[in-house]
Write an enzyme that holds these catalytic residues in place. Structure first.
Site, short mmCIF file in Angstrom:
data_model
loop_
_atom_site.label_atom_id
_atom_site.label_comp_id
_atom_site.label_asym_id
_atom_site.label_seq_id
_atom_site.Cartn_x
_atom_site.Cartn_y
_atom_site.Cartn_z
N TRP A 1 0.84 -1.20 0.00
CA TRP A 1 0.00 0.00 0.00
C TRP A 1 0.88 1.25 0.00
O TRP A 1 0.70 2.17 -0.80
CB TRP A 1 -0.87 -0.07 1.26
CG TRP A 1 -1.86 1.01 1.47
CD1 TRP A 1 -3.13 1.08 0.98
CD2 TRP A 1 -1.69 2.18 2.30
NE1 TRP A 1 -3.76 2.21 1.44
CE2 TRP A 1 -2.90 2.90 2.25
CE3 TRP A 1 -0.64 2.68 3.07
CZ2 TRP A 1 -3.09 4.10 2.95
CZ3 TRP A 1 -0.83 3.87 3.76
CH2 TRP A 1 -2.05 4.56 3.68
N HIS B 1 14.38 17.54 26.96
CA HIS B 1 13.78 18.22 25.82
C HIS B 1 12.41 17.62 25.56
O HIS B 1 12.21 16.42 25.66
CB HIS B 1 14.67 18.05 24.58
CG HIS B 1 13.97 18.34 23.29
ND1 HIS B 1 13.61 19.62 22.92
CD2 HIS B 1 13.53 17.53 22.30
CE1 HIS B 1 12.98 19.57 21.75
NE2 HIS B 1 12.92 18.31 21.35
N HIS C 1 11.25 22.47 11.36
CA HIS C 1 10.48 21.60 10.46
C HIS C 1 10.47 22.11 9.04
O HIS C 1 10.03 21.43 8.13
CB HIS C 1 9.04 21.45 10.97
CG HIS C 1 8.97 20.86 12.34
ND1 HIS C 1 8.96 21.64 13.46
CD2 HIS C 1 8.95 19.58 12.75
CE1 HIS C 1 8.93 20.85 14.53
NE2 HIS C 1 8.92 19.61 14.12
#
Ligand code: GLN
Ligand code: ZN
Length: 766
Positions: free
Chosen positions: A22, A653, A706
């Site tokens: 998939w 963190h 990001h």
């Protein structure tokens, strides 16, 4: 003797395929290597294969429409035409490309947000509200039903995210309007159900896991109103409301919904569900779907215990009204344990992935419907196997159990803390007198280039000797120590080049873990993860991080920060044994990390970071359980770190979450320095800290890692100045949001240079 037919069901089944075909199909399509019609054909092949499997196993209620090309919540969003403006949709059928655009973004439109589905590691695409009423672009459940019927002769049970849950998860509905929006959706759901009924569908499953979240009387009233409308829209259809992941918040209200089957989780929150069910009783004629096989974990069930428990419920729900099933969709476990031939036999025999759970469900129901000597023997064998697994000597490490008990006793005596923070802080100032105001550092990982990944792979495959691999790592560490020094970072890291994954790395070096070959689970979109399996007592073997860290330290006068993954994060990102409480496993992990910290201290490492990014996501759904979880999560962190001497600076963190209700928990973890992600964490950390004083060392991520964008000096400077309006400069640290392993080298160097420049300029202004 027949006792009444007990039916079987599955509320959802993995979509990725035995070989992740998939995922492969999707990625090939995105890469332009498959045409849309090829993708379509492959998707249909996979969809039908799984249906055929469930039929062959003898499941009575086979789910359809739980299969998806990306995410089942996104499928609902597409079906309702809830396409945000920015994607330029102008009505009509929703194409696959448009759906992928919502999930993955385009050149011109940012992707929709992605969030964890309850307390799982599955991420769904968050629907957005822009005021446009929902429509029915296509009756997808009906189409899935038809495919299963035409191709395989299966009378499927269409599965949909229920209206209450779906609307609760839409983002951006103005305050006070949710009820009205829910009404609009009730209409569309009504049409869907009506069409299903007209087609001759006998049963539809509406998933309402939101009912396990806090529910007010108003919430129940709204839910009741919706279901009354659905009842009217499809009077002859069997409506099945399915809950999972915990007990329903208000079972009496739940059982008033005018539906035919009530699906309840009797694995998670089972005591509350059971107590409420015993008190309320079940409306006569209604059926209950008992989620009795754990759909979240990977261990074989004790079917004898399950049967005995069900029999104890018989006075409340007659046997002829029982449906047995896994506790939730099997989406959250891997497909089959059968192929895991490389695992030690004792572990392999104890595993039950999706297919094994399906078989267990069928076995249990067969016995409950019509017990035979053979079915009874199978149940007894399952109980014996579970017992034998519990007693399996290979899982036991008594010295660990004893040591952990001792540690906890000591922690209870003195609160588990090290010397008071003030004392530690003074000792640490003496140790690093040259550390400037607003020290700069990073979160641990540095860019993992293709070259590094290739080197790791070569070593794993045995193409490279340990010596060759090690010298490669050393070169990379040295190169980056120099780069960090040149940029002017104050506290360095070695870069984590030796780690593929922050949990796997430690799992492989500790006793008590095994790793599967094919145990993949969908995390988001085509991305799958293969969680480690924590099967026994965890034990420290030998130093895990000392060589790389000490080597980095030997190259520089600046402090190098050691880098460990915390106990709660290792736990939350693994499949965990279920024969002892989760917190025991966390304490054992803590004990192992405590020994690693000692090794690092002995090697002269003075700053040690223990990452806990996953603390928040392990939070139980119910407030009463959450409070206990916080307790033991804090204790686990303290057990890991409180053996360090006052001169050792413990860092931690955290990321990926809204920290607004975490400050007290963080404070109790008592780390000398915490670095928090701020860009994507939802909620505003600066705002939170304005309301709640925080006295210990803290660094807020000054830029978002990001994105490949390099932040300007000015914007970092402004962020630091803002943070300093709520935090004292003496305890503030400067760092990026998270690890840098996904970024490339040029953008990382550029961004870190800007970070340091901004810091210098803020320092000078003081
Ligand atoms: N030290 C880890 C890294 O930098 C932390 C990762 C995380 O927070 N998820 O990669
Ligand atoms: Zn992080």
């Amino acid at each position: 003797m027949a006792k009444g037919q007990v039916m079987t069901s599955v509320s959802g089944y993995p979509r990725i395929g035995y070989d992740r075909e998939w995922k492969k199909a999707l990625e090939q399509y995105w890469a332009g290597k498959l045409t849309l019609s090829e993708l379509e054909a492959e998707m249909e092949r996979i969809e039908l294969l799984r249906l055929a499997k469930l039929k062959e196993e003898g499941i009575d209620f086979i789910p359809v429409n739980d299969f998806s090309w990306y995410d089942h919540v996104l499928d609902m969003t597409a079906m309702f035409g809830l396409i945000p403006e920015r994607f330029g949709y102008e009505g009509g059928p929703i194409t696959a490309d448009l759906m992928f655009a919502l999930a993955r973004g385009t050149e011109t439109a940012v992707a929709c947000e992605m969030t964890k589905w309850f307390n799982t590691n599955y991420h769904y695409i968050v629907p957005e509200w822009e005021g446009k009423p929902p429509v029915l672009t296509e009756n997808r459940p009906l189409a899935s039903y038809r495919r299963a019927k035409e191709k395989l002769g299966i009378e499927g049970k269409p599965v949909l995210v229920g209206p209450y849950t779906y609307v609760r998860f839409i983002k951006g509905i103005p305050q006070g309007e949710r009820r009205q929006v829910l009404d609009q959706f009730a209409d569309v759901y009504g049409r869907i159900l009506h069409e299903l009924e007209a087609e001759g569908v006998s049963c539809v499953q509406l998933d309402e896991p939101a009912f396990v979240k806090p529910m007010t009387a108003d919430d129940w009233q709204a839910a009741q109103a919706v279901y009354e409308r659905l009842r009217l829209a499809a009077p002859g259809l069997t409506i099945w409301v399915q809950t999972y992941f915990d007990s329903v918040s208000g079972l009496d209200s739940f059982l008033q919904l005018p539906v035919d089957v009530y699906g309840l989780d009797f694995v998670h929150g089972e005591e509350r569900n059971e107590a409420a069910l015993r008190q309320t009783g079940i409306p006569s004629g209604k059926r209950v779907a008992f989620g009795i096989i754990d759909g979240r974990n990977i261990w074989r069930a004790d079917l004898l215990a399950a049967a005995t428990w069900l029999e104890s419920i018989e006075p409340i729900v007659p046997r002829s009204h029982w449906i047995v099933q896994p506790s939730c969709s099997l989406l959250h476990v891997p497909l089959t344990a059968e192929r895991e031939e490389a695992l030690p036999g004792y572990v392999r025999g104890a595993l039950a992935f999706a297919d094994e759970k399906v078989a267990e469900t069928v076995r249990l129901a067969a016995h409950l419907s019509e017990p035979t000597a053979e079915s009874a023997a199978l149940l007894e064998a399952s109980a014996a196997d579970v017992l034998a697994w519990r007693e399996e000597p290979a899982r036991k490490r008594p010295h660990v159990v004893e040591a952990v008990e001792r540690l906890i006793r000591d922690a209870e005596a003195d609160g588990g803390r090290r010397a008071p923070y003030e004392q530690r802080r003074a000792a640490q100032r003496r140790r690093w007198p040259e550390l400037p105001l607003l020290p700069t550092t990073t979160i641990g990982s540095l860019p993992q280039t293709a070259e590094i990944r290739k080197a790791r792979l070569r070593f794993r495959k045995g193409e490279w000797s340990a010596g060759a691999y090690e010298s490669f790592l050393r070169q990379e560490i040295e190169r980056w120590v120099r780069i960090q020094e040149e940029i002017g970072i104050d506290v360095l890291v070695h870069g984590e080049f030796e780690r593929t994954d922050m949990v796997e790395y430690f799992g492989e070096k500790l006793d008590g873990f095994v790793f599967t070959k094919f145990g993949w689970v969908q995390s988001y979109g085509s991305r799958c993860v293969k969680p480690p399996i924590l099967y026994g007592d965890v034990a420290f073997r030998e130093a895990m991080t000392v060589a790389e860290t000490a080597y980095a330290q030997s190259l520089t006068k600046r402090p190098v920060k050691g880098m460990l993954t915390g106990p709660v994060t290792i736990l939350n990102w693994s499949f965990v044994r279920d024969d002892v409480p989760r917190e025991q496993c966390a304490y054992q992990l803590a004990y192992a990390l405590r020994q690693e910290i000692q090794e690092l201290e002995q090697a002269g490492i003075g700053m040690i970071q223990v990452d806990e990014p996953a603390v928040k996501e392990g939070m139980p759904l119910k407030a009463e359980d959450a409070a206990r979880y916080r307790e033991w999560a804090v204790l686990a962190f303290l057990l890991a770190t409180n053996g360090a001497v006052p001169e050792t600076q413990i860092h931690t963190h955290m990321c990926y979450c809204d920290f607004s209700d975490m400050v007290e928990t963080i404070r109790r973890m008592d780390a000398d320095v915490i670095s928090l992600e701020t860009a994507r964490s939802g909620g505003d950390m600066v705002d939170t800290l304005r309301k709640e004083r925080y006295e210990l060392g803290i660094g807020l991520g000054v830029y978002d890692i990001h994105s490949p964008r390099v932040p300007s000096v000015g914007e970092i400077e402004r962020f630091i100045e803002t943070a300093l309006t709520v935090l004292p400069a003496e305890s503030f640290w400067i760092n990026p949001d998270c690890g840098l392993k996904t970024r490339n080298e040029p953008e990382t160097v550029a961004a870190l240079k800007h970070m340091v420049e901004a810091t210098v300029s803020v320092r000078q202004a003081r």
